[in-house]
Design a protein around this motif. Structure first.
Motif, PDB file in Angstrom:
ATOM      1  N   THR A   1       0.935  -1.066   0.029  1.00 22.64           N
ATOM      2  CA  THR A   1       0.006   0.097   0.032  1.00 22.64           C
ATOM      3  C   THR A   1       0.870   1.104   0.020  1.00 22.64           C
ATOM      4  OG1 THR A   1      -1.755  -1.178   1.124  1.00 22.64           O
ATOM      5  CG2 THR A   1      -1.886   1.078   1.049  1.00 22.64           C
ATOM      6  N   VAL A   2       0.635   2.009  -1.016  1.00 19.17           N
ATOM      7  CA  VAL A   2       1.312   3.410  -0.870  1.00 19.17           C
ATOM      8  C   VAL A   2       0.246   4.293  -1.290  1.00 19.17           C
ATOM      9  CG1 VAL A   2       2.917   4.802  -2.277  1.00 19.17           C
ATOM     10  CG2 VAL A   2       3.392   2.340  -2.067  1.00 19.17           C
ATOM     11  N   ILE A   3       0.142   5.435  -0.528  1.00 16.03           N
ATOM     12  CA  ILE A   3      -0.769   6.575  -0.744  1.00 16.03           C
ATOM     13  C   ILE A   3      -0.482   7.542  -1.964  1.00 16.03           C
ATOM     14  CG2 ILE A   3      -1.903   8.465   0.327  1.00 16.03           C
ATOM     15  CD1 ILE A   3      -1.756   7.160   3.058  1.00 16.03           C
ATOM     16  N   LEU A   4      -1.071   7.359  -2.671  1.00 12.69           N
ATOM     17  CA  LEU A   4      -0.624   8.400  -4.087  1.00 12.69           C
ATOM     18  C   LEU A   4      -1.408   9.576  -4.144  1.00 12.69           C
ATOM     19  CD1 LEU A   4      -0.654   5.172  -6.725  1.00 12.69           C
ATOM     20  CD2 LEU A   4       1.191   6.466  -5.690  1.00 12.69           C
TER      21      LEU A   4
ATOM     22  N   THR B   1      -6.947  18.829  -6.935  1.00 12.55           N
ATOM     23  CA  THR B   1      -6.543  18.197  -8.106  1.00 12.55           C
ATOM     24  C   THR B   1      -5.434  17.045  -7.511  1.00 12.55           C
ATOM     25  OG1 THR B   1      -4.486  19.554  -8.466  1.00 12.55           O
ATOM     26  CG2 THR B   1      -6.784  19.869  -9.800  1.00 12.55           C
ATOM     27  N   TYR B   2      -5.169  15.968  -8.253  1.00 12.31           N
ATOM     28  CA  TYR B   2      -4.172  14.982  -7.871  1.00 12.31           C
ATOM     29  C   TYR B   2      -3.500  14.711  -9.072  1.00 12.31           C
ATOM     30  CZ  TYR B   2      -7.874  11.998  -9.926  1.00 12.31           C
ATOM     31  OH  TYR B   2      -8.697  11.273 -10.576  1.00 12.31           O
ATOM     32  N   ASN B   3      -2.073  14.318  -8.903  1.00  8.04           N
ATOM     33  CA  ASN B   3      -1.344  14.175 -10.098  1.00  8.04           C
ATOM     34  C   ASN B   3      -1.522  12.818 -10.404  1.00  8.04           C
ATOM     35  OD1 ASN B   3       0.156  16.454  -9.585  1.00  8.04           O
ATOM     36  ND2 ASN B   3       1.406  15.666  -7.965  1.00  8.04           N
ATOM     37  N   LYS B   4      -1.062  12.572 -11.629  1.00  9.13           N
ATOM     38  CA  LYS B   4      -1.366  11.328 -12.326  1.00  9.13           C
ATOM     39  C   LYS B   4      -0.388  10.139 -11.777  1.00  9.13           C
ATOM     40  CE  LYS B   4      -0.703   8.904 -16.734  1.00  9.13           C
ATOM     41  NZ  LYS B   4      -0.304   9.083 -18.117  1.00  9.13           N
ATOM     42  N   PRO B   5      -0.921   9.012 -11.313  1.00 11.07           N
ATOM     43  CA  PRO B   5       0.210   8.242 -10.425  1.00 11.07           C
ATOM     44  C   PRO B   5       0.910   7.553 -11.218  1.00 11.07           C
ATOM     45  CG  PRO B   5      -2.104   7.186 -10.913  1.00 11.07           C
ATOM     46  CD  PRO B   5      -2.349   8.785 -11.411  1.00 11.07           C
ATOM     47  N   ASP B   6       2.106   6.986 -10.441  1.00 14.74           N
ATOM     48  CA  ASP B   6       3.108   6.058 -11.144  1.00 14.74           C
ATOM     49  C   ASP B   6       2.734   4.780 -11.090  1.00 14.74           C
ATOM     50  OD1 ASP B   6       4.867   8.440 -11.574  1.00 14.74           O
ATOM     51  OD2 ASP B   6       5.756   8.204  -9.664  1.00 14.74           O
TER      52      ASP B   6
END
Length: 261
Positions: free
Chosen positions: A17-20, A41-46
């Protein structure tokens, strides 16, 4: 289909689990919610999740075929039970000397009717299999199922989301009535009080919502299927003719009225 977590064959599961998502997270009451800032807004996840398995976004956007596995991982294709899946042209989602995950885009999405729409089938091939012995690793399929790439919501879980047919959206309303079906086993109970708006972005043409379900406290639960939980999302302005999208999945998908079984 009553439970979103069905049809997973896993021996063993390896999850992390990693909070993105950073900004825009909020917790709300049992039946209604809106984020602290609708403009968040949120950044596009990796990385996205496929039934708990971490998959780099670049692996989906710039796919490499299974035939391109590195030499140390290539023996996975000759592992036990691999041939029945015929994965030669599947994309590489994970690759290491002891674990390979392959994914294949389905010809048509698999729709449960409860907002759980799956786009891929996948297998995990590992040397940590039941057939392995000390010093004698055996490549074998240890997990297989279907999934759709989903944002990692940290302590929350993405669930199936549909419009509530009892309160369909109308242009003049500033509230969205949704039905949220929990993916985790919960002994046939709904998720009342545990559904949260993680993020909400309103534009001129869309309303993009990320809904999460906080896992129940119970340590043991049966998996006979969970009923949908009514949940209302407050908007900053009337809906109008904007499309309502589930942005917890990638790419975001329009939220529809549930299909009748």
């Amino acid at each position: 289909m009553g439970n979103l977590s069905t049809a997973v064959v896993r021996l063993p599961a390896v999850c992390g689990t990693v909070i993105l998502l950073g900004s825009g997270c909020a917790s709300h009451g049992p039946s209604t919610g809106s984020p602290a800032s609708a403009a968040a807004t949120y950044n596009k996840p990796d990385v996205v999740l496929c039934q708990g398995n971490k998959v780099p976004v670049y692996a989906l956007e710039n796919p490499r075929r299974a035939s391109e596995l590195a030499p140390e991982a290539a023996p996975a294709l000759g592992g036990l039970n691999v041939e029945q899946f015929n994965p030669g042209t599947w994309l590489i989602a994970q690759e290491s000397s002891d674990r390979v995950m392959l994914m294949n885009k389905l010809a048509a999405p698999q729709d449960s009717g409860q907002g759980d729409v799956r786009d891929y089938t996948y297998i995990v091939i590992s040397t940590h299999s039941m057939m392995s012995e000390p010093g004698k690793p055996v490549w074998a399929v240890v997990e297989s199922s279907t999934c759709t790439p989903t944002l990692d919501l940290g302590e929350l879980r993405a669930g199936g989301v549909t419009l509530d047919p009892a309160s369909p959206p109308v242009p003049e309303s500033d509230r969205l009535a949704l039905l949220v079906t929990e993916s985790d086993c919960n002994s046939g109970q709904n998720a009342e009080g545990r559904v949260e708006v993680v993020n909400l972005i309103e534009t001129e043409s869309t309303v993009e919502v990320v809904i999460g379900v906080r896992p129940a406290i119970a340590q043991v639960a049966s998996c006979q299927g969970n009923p949908a939980t009514p949940f209302t999302v407050d908007l900053e302005q009337p809906l109008g003719d904007r499309a309502v999208l589930n942005a917890a999945v990638m790419p975001a998908r329009e939220i529809a009225i549930p299909k009748v079984p």
